[in-house]
Design a protein around this motif. Sequence first.
Motif, PDB file in Angstrom:
ATOM      1  N   GLU A  44     -29.274  48.068  22.856  1.00 53.96           N
ATOM      2  CA  GLU A  44     -30.037  48.282  24.098  1.00 53.96           C
ATOM      3  C   GLU A  44     -30.922  49.516  24.006  1.00 53.96           C
ATOM      4  O   GLU A  44     -32.092  49.491  24.390  1.00 53.96           O
ATOM      5  N   ILE A  45     -30.367  50.593  23.479  1.00 55.32           N
ATOM      6  CA  ILE A  45     -31.127  51.853  23.383  1.00 55.32           C
ATOM      7  C   ILE A  45     -32.403  51.632  22.566  1.00 55.32           C
ATOM      8  O   ILE A  45     -33.484  52.092  22.915  1.00 55.32           O
ATOM      9  N   LEU A  46     -32.251  50.908  21.457  1.00 57.24           N
ATOM     10  CA  LEU A  46     -33.378  50.752  20.517  1.00 57.24           C
ATOM     11  C   LEU A  46     -34.174  49.465  20.740  1.00 57.24           C
ATOM     12  O   LEU A  46     -35.112  49.183  20.004  1.00 57.24           O
ATOM     13  N   LYS A  47     -33.765  48.699  21.751  1.00 53.51           N
ATOM     14  CA  LYS A  47     -34.439  47.416  22.060  1.00 53.51           C
ATOM     15  C   LYS A  47     -34.480  46.498  20.845  1.00 53.51           C
ATOM     16  O   LYS A  47     -35.527  45.939  20.481  1.00 53.51           O
ATOM     17  N   ILE A  48     -33.328  46.368  20.214  1.00 60.29           N
ATOM     18  CA  ILE A  48     -33.220  45.533  19.011  1.00 60.29           C
ATOM     19  C   ILE A  48     -33.006  44.079  19.449  1.00 60.29           C
ATOM     20  O   ILE A  48     -32.084  43.793  20.211  1.00 60.29           O
ATOM     21  N   PRO A  49     -33.838  43.159  18.960  1.00 59.23           N
ATOM     22  CA  PRO A  49     -33.695  41.761  19.406  1.00 59.23           C
ATOM     23  C   PRO A  49     -32.468  41.072  18.801  1.00 59.23           C
ATOM     24  O   PRO A  49     -31.907  41.550  17.808  1.00 59.23           O
ATOM     25  N   GLN A  50     -32.073  39.943  19.413  1.00 56.42           N
ATOM     26  CA  GLN A  50     -30.971  39.147  18.857  1.00 56.42           C
ATOM     27  C   GLN A  50     -31.361  38.680  17.454  1.00 56.42           C
ATOM     28  O   GLN A  50     -32.535  38.454  17.175  1.00 56.42           O
ATOM     29  N   GLY A  51     -30.354  38.563  16.595  1.00 60.12           N
ATOM     30  CA  GLY A  51     -30.638  38.140  15.220  1.00 60.12           C
ATOM     31  C   GLY A  51     -30.866  39.324  14.293  1.00 60.12           C
ATOM     32  O   GLY A  51     -30.949  39.158  13.073  1.00 60.12           O
ATOM     33  N   ILE A  52     -30.989  40.501  14.888  1.00 57.30           N
ATOM     34  CA  ILE A  52     -31.095  41.736  14.095  1.00 57.30           C
ATOM     35  C   ILE A  52     -29.874  42.573  14.468  1.00 57.30           C
ATOM     36  O   ILE A  52     -29.611  42.798  15.648  1.00 57.30           O
ATOM     37  N   ARG A  53     -29.106  42.995  13.460  1.00 60.00           N
ATOM     38  CA  ARG A  53     -27.853  43.698  13.731  1.00 60.00           C
ATOM     39  C   ARG A  53     -27.904  45.147  13.238  1.00 60.00           C
ATOM     40  O   ARG A  53     -28.087  45.383  12.032  1.00 60.00           O
ATOM     41  N   PRO A  54     -27.744  46.114  14.150  1.00 64.25           N
ATOM     42  CA  PRO A  54     -27.696  47.495  13.678  1.00 64.25           C
ATOM     43  C   PRO A  54     -26.429  47.721  12.849  1.00 64.25           C
ATOM     44  O   PRO A  54     -25.333  47.412  13.303  1.00 64.25           O
ATOM     45  N   VAL A  55     -26.606  48.227  11.629  1.00 63.37           N
ATOM     46  CA  VAL A  55     -25.481  48.346  10.688  1.00 63.37           C
ATOM     47  C   VAL A  55     -25.053  49.809  10.517  1.00 63.37           C
ATOM     48  O   VAL A  55     -23.860  50.092  10.437  1.00 63.37           O
ATOM     49  N   ALA A  56     -26.022  50.685  10.439  1.00 62.25           N
ATOM     50  CA  ALA A  56     -25.668  52.097  10.219  1.00 62.25           C
ATOM     51  C   ALA A  56     -26.668  53.022  10.894  1.00 62.25           C
ATOM     52  O   ALA A  56     -27.861  52.736  10.952  1.00 62.25           O
ATOM     53  N   ILE A  57     -26.129  54.122  11.387  1.00 62.80           N
ATOM     54  CA  ILE A  57     -26.957  55.205  11.938  1.00 62.80           C
ATOM     55  C   ILE A  57     -26.910  56.320  10.896  1.00 62.80           C
ATOM     56  O   ILE A  57     -25.819  56.742  10.492  1.00 62.80           O
ATOM     57  N   ILE A  58     -28.084  56.763  10.459  1.00 60.62           N
ATOM     58  CA  ILE A  58     -28.105  57.823   9.423  1.00 60.62           C
ATOM     59  C   ILE A  58     -28.872  59.043   9.917  1.00 60.62           C
ATOM     60  O   ILE A  58     -30.114  59.046   9.914  1.00 60.62           O
TER      61      ILE A  58
END
Length: 179
Positions: free
Chosen positions: A133-147
């Motif tokens: 939600e914070i990054l407005k990432i669409p469905q089908g894209i999965r946040p994997v790591a925060i660096i």
Amino acid sequence: MDVLEAIKGRRSIRAFKSQNVTAEIIKKLIDAARWAPSAGNIQPWEFVIVQKPEIKRALAEAALGQTFIEEAPIVIVVCANENRSSQGYGIRGKTLYCIQDTAAAIQNIHLVAYALGLGTCWVGAFREEEAREILKIPQGIRPVAIIPVGYSAESPSPPSRRPMNQIVHYETFEVETFP
Ligand SMILES: Cc1cc2nc3c(=O)[nH]c(=O)nc-3n(C[C@H](O)[C@H](O)[C@H](O)COP(=O)(O)O)c2cc1C
């Protein structure tokens, strides 16, 4: 820098100086990431570069209050494009290859950052839907790591590694000997 030196010398860094990280350096890190291997060369990675303090703060909160994330001048969020991988490889692409591929890209970022004198930490503990939600990432894209990326304000000792004879299995899994 010798690759083995980078592999062994890199540490997870959780304290950063305020010194900025240039656009040129960020470009080098992403360039290293995109040269990682990927299943079928599908390259199912996406990178969100975060510099705004309020977004970094929200990410730190989503990462269960790991406040060092907002201390870093730059935060790279590496995402896996499940759509790309599943188009090529179905369920195995979606559930395994895209995670493996992005993990390889993530490791490249860590190693090149270290070779350039920067500190990073692989942050995997975060509330995924909140980060999305914070990054407005669409469905089908999965946040994997925060660096978080920045100049290190600490020099931690290397945590121990499991010995070779515990992790290597010869010929079959039952045999745990290593010369
Ligand atoms: C998948 C994964 C998730 C991780 N998540 C976190 C995390 O949320 N917070 C953190 O401080 N470190 C995290 N780490 C870093 C590990 O704690 C660290 O790599 C490990 O303790 C070994 O230390 P080193 O990286 O200095 O060799 C994570 C590492 C990996 C590979």
